[in-house]
Design a protein around this motif. Structure first.
Motif, PDB file in Angstrom:
ATOM      1  N   TYR A  85       0.672  -1.137  -0.075  1.00  0.00           N
ATOM      2  CA  TYR A  85      -0.053   0.027  -0.152  1.00  0.00           C
ATOM      3  C   TYR A  85       0.862   1.137  -0.040  1.00  0.00           C
ATOM      4  N   PRO A  88      -2.494   4.412   4.609  1.00  0.00           N
ATOM      5  CA  PRO A  88      -3.979   4.399   4.909  1.00  0.00           C
ATOM      6  C   PRO A  88      -4.617   5.941   4.444  1.00  0.00           C
ATOM      7  N   TYR A 114      -2.798  -4.165  -5.666  1.00  0.00           N
ATOM      8  CA  TYR A 114      -2.584  -5.059  -4.795  1.00  0.00           C
ATOM      9  C   TYR A 114      -2.555  -6.419  -5.253  1.00  0.00           C
ATOM     10  N   PRO A 234      13.436  -8.231   8.526  1.00  0.00           N
ATOM     11  CA  PRO A 234      12.815  -9.659   8.986  1.00  0.00           C
ATOM     12  C   PRO A 234      11.751  -9.725   8.326  1.00  0.00           C
ATOM     13  N   LYS A 235      10.764  -9.034   8.003  1.00  0.00           N
ATOM     14  CA  LYS A 235       9.532  -9.054   7.199  1.00  0.00           C
ATOM     15  C   LYS A 235       9.588  -7.856   6.065  1.00  0.00           C
ATOM     16  N   PHE A 238       5.001  -3.232   3.934  1.00  0.00           N
ATOM     17  CA  PHE A 238       3.935  -3.433   3.295  1.00  0.00           C
ATOM     18  C   PHE A 238       3.483  -1.727   2.562  1.00  0.00           C
ATOM     19  N   TRP A 239       4.472  -0.924   2.769  1.00  0.00           N
ATOM     20  CA  TRP A 239       4.300   0.406   2.134  1.00  0.00           C
ATOM     21  C   TRP A 239       5.255   0.550   0.913  1.00  0.00           C
ATOM     22  N   MET A 274       7.968   4.307  11.696  1.00  0.00           N
ATOM     23  CA  MET A 274       8.436   2.836  11.908  1.00  0.00           C
ATOM     24  C   MET A 274       9.815   2.805  10.915  1.00  0.00           C
ATOM     25  N   LEU A 278      13.781   2.211  11.928  1.00  0.00           N
ATOM     26  CA  LEU A 278      14.674   0.943  11.366  1.00  0.00           C
ATOM     27  C   LEU A 278      16.050   1.537  10.603  1.00  0.00           C
TER      28      LEU A 278
ATOM     29  N   GLY B  74       0.271 -10.290  14.099  1.00  0.00           N
ATOM     30  CA  GLY B  74       0.875  -9.556  12.870  1.00  0.00           C
ATOM     31  C   GLY B  74      -0.197  -8.951  12.164  1.00  0.00           C
ATOM     32  N   GLY B  75       0.167  -8.485  10.754  1.00  0.00           N
ATOM     33  CA  GLY B  75      -0.716  -7.957   9.819  1.00  0.00           C
ATOM     34  C   GLY B  75      -0.093  -7.506   8.635  1.00  0.00           C
ATOM     35  N   CYS B  76      -0.864  -7.024   7.378  1.00  0.00           N
ATOM     36  CA  CYS B  76      -0.117  -6.871   6.373  1.00  0.00           C
ATOM     37  C   CYS B  76      -0.529  -5.445   5.794  1.00  0.00           C
ATOM     38  N   GLY B  77      -0.716  -4.607   6.734  1.00  0.00           N
ATOM     39  CA  GLY B  77      -0.728  -3.243   6.422  1.00  0.00           C
ATOM     40  C   GLY B  77      -2.334  -2.911   5.867  1.00  0.00           C
ATOM     41  N   PRO B  78      -2.514  -1.644   5.544  1.00  0.00           N
ATOM     42  CA  PRO B  78      -1.529  -0.644   5.552  1.00  0.00           C
ATOM     43  C   PRO B  78      -1.409   0.110   6.970  1.00  0.00           C
ATOM     44  N   CYS B  79      -1.991  -0.576   8.012  1.00  0.00           N
ATOM     45  CA  CYS B  79      -1.778   0.094   9.079  1.00  0.00           C
ATOM     46  C   CYS B  79      -0.497  -0.203   9.771  1.00  0.00           C
ATOM     47  N   ARG B  80       0.014   0.471  10.819  1.00  0.00           N
ATOM     48  CA  ARG B  80       1.298   0.255  11.561  1.00  0.00           C
ATOM     49  C   ARG B  80       1.312  -1.119  11.935  1.00  0.00           C
ATOM     50  N   GLY B  82       0.905  -4.045  11.709  1.00  0.00           N
ATOM     51  CA  GLY B  82       1.605  -5.429  11.176  1.00  0.00           C
ATOM     52  C   GLY B  82       3.130  -5.361  11.264  1.00  0.00           C
ATOM     53  N   TYR B  83       3.482  -4.037  11.502  1.00  0.00           N
ATOM     54  CA  TYR B  83       4.953  -4.050  11.610  1.00  0.00           C
ATOM     55  C   TYR B  83       5.382  -4.143  13.200  1.00  0.00           C
ATOM     56  N   TYR B  84       4.787  -4.014  13.841  1.00  0.00           N
ATOM     57  CA  TYR B  84       4.829  -3.914  15.440  1.00  0.00           C
ATOM     58  C   TYR B  84       5.806  -4.866  15.989  1.00  0.00           C
ATOM     59  N   GLN B  86       8.036  -6.947  14.722  1.00  0.00           N
ATOM     60  CA  GLN B  86       9.396  -6.917  14.179  1.00  0.00           C
ATOM     61  C   GLN B  86      10.349  -5.807  14.730  1.00  0.00           C
ATOM     62  N   ILE B  87       9.550  -4.348  14.930  1.00  0.00           N
ATOM     63  CA  ILE B  87      10.420  -3.521  15.433  1.00  0.00           C
ATOM     64  C   ILE B  87      10.420  -3.587  16.924  1.00  0.00           C
TER      65      ILE B  87
END
Ligand code: SF4
Lengths: 325, 366
Positions: A85, A88, A114, A234-235, A238-239, A274, A278, B74-80, B82-84, B86-87
């Motif tokens: 994406y 949002p 997508y 690591p993952k 998705f942006w 985020m 990183l 987890g999650g695949c976005g678009p909201c943050r 999904g990456y919590y 890992q961080i």
């Protein structure tokens, strides 16, 4: 027929394509005026406080176009590549904008790649059919617009900034003497609409040049290199823009000829909080010179200049040290 | 292996039940507190949203209690969100809290994935046991929700201030302690009796308010300064747009349970205001506002953590719903600087406004 395009957000990536497309279909393309204090003030007045700076600015650019055009091109940019994406807010942008009073008609269409790439053509067709019933004409306009976009991207990858690349495409490059080679390379990592808008970024790129630094950005890095560097996470991110920024930052941090990295974030930007974290962690682990700048409507110009100067001093000092001076 | 997970309201009850059922060693972090938040603020990124900071604090505190493995959605976005994981994992590693991380990712959108991940945690347990455990956890989530809904009803009507809170926590403890399905059925009955036993005064509550918004700040009372409790004590009947069991169903069971109030209905009601999903629960927020307005609620409160993107989109759009349906909407944004006193004043003012509107309206209708 006049189609307005706001000089904000994804303008920095897709304007050449959009413009070619509409012109091929016989429309006149009108761009909103470059950002000024007025643009931003308008945006601040009409957007909720909590929205990020670039979206506020987008409101301002939309308002700048009202009264000047028949349509405003406002696609819903859900996703521009597989499984990613943008942010949002892009998904809800048309719904936020529609609430403004007195707007011209909006050309809205969902751009959502997508799941699959083919979906783009459906969207294109929908926009094109507003102008002509001739499918072939739409197809040709589309093909030419993609060609223009490819040319634009190549120019960026050669090291031009978006404004310079546009000038080349439009054939109005001034006959200026070439500058002297600059003493060092600095990578500037940030969303295109933050770093390339001279008003919002307080002319960050220009300033760095004046201070003796050559500037490189994510747009100068070929897609393949971006991708392989971002794959070190690591993952998968998705942006699209965050992915690009991480890939570029990791790449530049590895390069010996890059003396430092500046990360530019918009205050209140979710993805930036985020990706910034990183990138900063990575830079710290490598002990690379790193500067984090957060832009918001209250950021003072003087503060930015001081911080840039201090940063470049540190970079120079590190370079001198490395050279054993 | 000693497993921990982040807090989100009463989520610990079903999760602990599920893991205990499988004889996994569980460390429930201490309830989120000022200390938790301070830990998160100290080590987390400054501009991350508050849930991330609280998660981080939970993990650090659980680590001190001997946890060595984290499980998280987890999650695949678009909201943050999904990456919590890992961080948070990277931060923990940097501060010397290296823990194993198991993320339940939704793109796999399939219950068998969950079971496979669960088996990774539980080792030798049979499939059947894993499925039973998931079911058991889910039943606890339902039981917790039931109690909570009753508490929303009773609190504004309680004769003695604080009686509901006491009954509610007693009821929760009963449910939490039930170790088998049989025990749970027993506990539910007892808990019902306790809740029904709270003495009520006569006269109906003045106003009804719906609370909508971002899921974490809705479900975690520490993060919203116990908003619903405040409202209840101020004589307001509250409903919330999403309950624990619905979240568990959506995020951990991938919609396995079919006949729940579904987010689809809420999304459908969001059009024409917000015609596309925007990640998180942004579209549900707008749609629920419409639904609550139609259901005759007197006011709506939107809650979200500072910088939450889907909710900012919703907030930008809610005024349209408010004026079309003539319903006041208050937005509350939570971050580590939000104070409880300021919140109380804003709530009182909002309730006053709603009560006055209601009076005028009733006077007109009479
Ligand atoms: S990516 Fe960040 S800066 Fe860009 S629109 Fe989204 S929240 Fe705003």
């Amino acid at each position: 027929m006049k189609v307005g395009i706001p000089r904000a957000l994804l303008y920095y990536y897709y304007y050449p394509m959009w413009r070619t497309f509409f012109e091929e279909l016989g429309a006149e393309v009108v761009l909103s005026s470059p950002s000024t204090r007025v643009t931003l003030t308008q945006g601040l007045k009409h957007a909720v406080d909590e929205v990020c700076l670039p979206v506020k600015l987008f409101f301002g650019h939309v308002l700048d176009l009202t009264g000047k055009v028949d349509f405003i091109f406002l696609p819903r940019m859900v996703s521009v590549e597989h499984r990613k994406y943008i942010c949002p807010k892009f998904l809800g942008l048309p719904d936020m904008i529609r609430r403004l009073d007195g707007l011209p008609d909006l050309i809205g269409v969902d751009v959502n790649l997508y799941r699959k790439n083919r979906d783009l053509y459906t969207a294109i067709n929908k926009v094109g059919s507003l102008f002509t019933g001739n499918k072939f004409k739409i197809f040709r306009a589309y093909r030419n617009s993609v060609k223009t976009l490819q040319k634009y991207c190549r120019l960026l990858q050669m090291g031009l900034m978006p404004a310079e690349a546009l000038a080349v495409l439009e054939n109005n490059v001034g006959d200026k003497p070439l500058g002297y080679p600059l003493e060092m390379n600095v990578a500037v990592i940030g969303h295109p609409y933050n770093i390339y808008d001279p008003y919002i970024s307080m002319n960050l790129v220009g300033r760095l040049k004046e201070m003796g630094a050559n500037v490189l950005t994510a747009e100068h890095v070929p897609e393949k290199i971006l991708r392989s560097n971002a794959a070190r996470l690591p993952k998968k991110l998705f942006w699209s823009l965050g992915h690009r920024m991480i890939g570029a930052a990791y790449h530049y941090l590895d390069r010996q000829d890059i003396s430092g990295v500046v990360h530019v974030a918009a205050f209140g930007c979710g993805p930036d909080s985020m990706t910034g974290e990183l990138i900063e962690r990575h830079a710290r682990a490598l002990r690379a010179p790193f500067l984090n700048l957060t832009l918001d409507e209250h950021t003072g110009e003087a503060g930015i200049v001081t911080r840039l100067e201090a940063f470049l001093d540190m970079v120079r000092w590190k370079k001198a040290e490395a050279a054993g001076l | 292996m000693r497993v921990t997970f982040p807090h989100m309201g009463n989520l610990y009850i079903p999760l602990k039940a599920m893991l205990n059922y499988l004889e996994v060693d569980v460390v429930v972090p201490p309830p989120s507190s000022k200390k938790t938040l301070n830990l998160g603020v100290k080590h987390g990124p400054e501009f991350a949203c508050m849930p991330l900071k609280l998660n981080l604090g939970n993990f650090i505190e659980a680590r001190e209690m001997g946890a060595d493995t984290i499980i998280m959605a987890g999650g695949c976005g678009p909201c943050r969100f999904g990456y919590y994981a890992q961080i948070e994992h990277a931060i923990l590693k940097d501060i010397g809290c290296d823990m194993q991380l198991i993320v339940l990712e939704p793109p796999e959108k399939n219950i068998s994935e969950l079971i496979v991940k669960m088996k990774k945690i539980t080792g030798s347990r049979s499939w059947w046991q894993v499925i039973q455990a998931i079911r058991f956890g889910y039943q606890k989530a339902l039981a917790v929700d039931e109690m909570e809904k009753t508490a929303f009803q009773v609190r504004p009507r309680e004769a003695k201030p604080g009686a509901t809170d006491r009954a509610f926590s007693e009821a929760l403890t009963l449910i939490d302690n039930a170790a088998s399905q049989v025990e749970l059925a027993e506990a539910r009955k007892k808990a019902d009796t306790i809740m029904a036993g709270v003495a009520r005064k006569h006269g109906a509550p003045v106003v009804r308010i719906a609370v909508i918004g971002e899921i974490y700040t809705l479900l975690e009372p520490f993060s919203n300064h116990r908003l619903e409790r405040h409202l209840g004590l101020l004589g307001v009947e509250v409903d919330r747009s999403i309950y624990l069991s619905e979240w568990v169903n959506d995020h951990l069971l991938f919609g396995l349970v079919k006949n729940l109030r579904s987010s689809k209905d809420a999304c459908a009601s969001a059009s024409p205001y917000l015609c596309h999903f925007v990640g998180g629960h942004g579209q549900e927020t707008v749609g629920s506002a419409v639904n609550y307005a139609l259901a005759g609620y007197d006011g709506i409160i939107q809650v979200y953590p500072f910088t939450c993107m889907p909710e900012i989109v919703a907030q930008s759009i809610l005024p349209g719903v408010g004026s079309d349906y003539d319903i006041p909407i208050l937005t509350l944004i939570m971050d580590e600087h939000t104070g409880e006193a300021g919140l109380q004043t804003r709530l009182e003012a909002f309730i006053d406004l709603l009560a006055r509107r209601k009076e005028t309206r009733e006077a007109v209708n009479r």
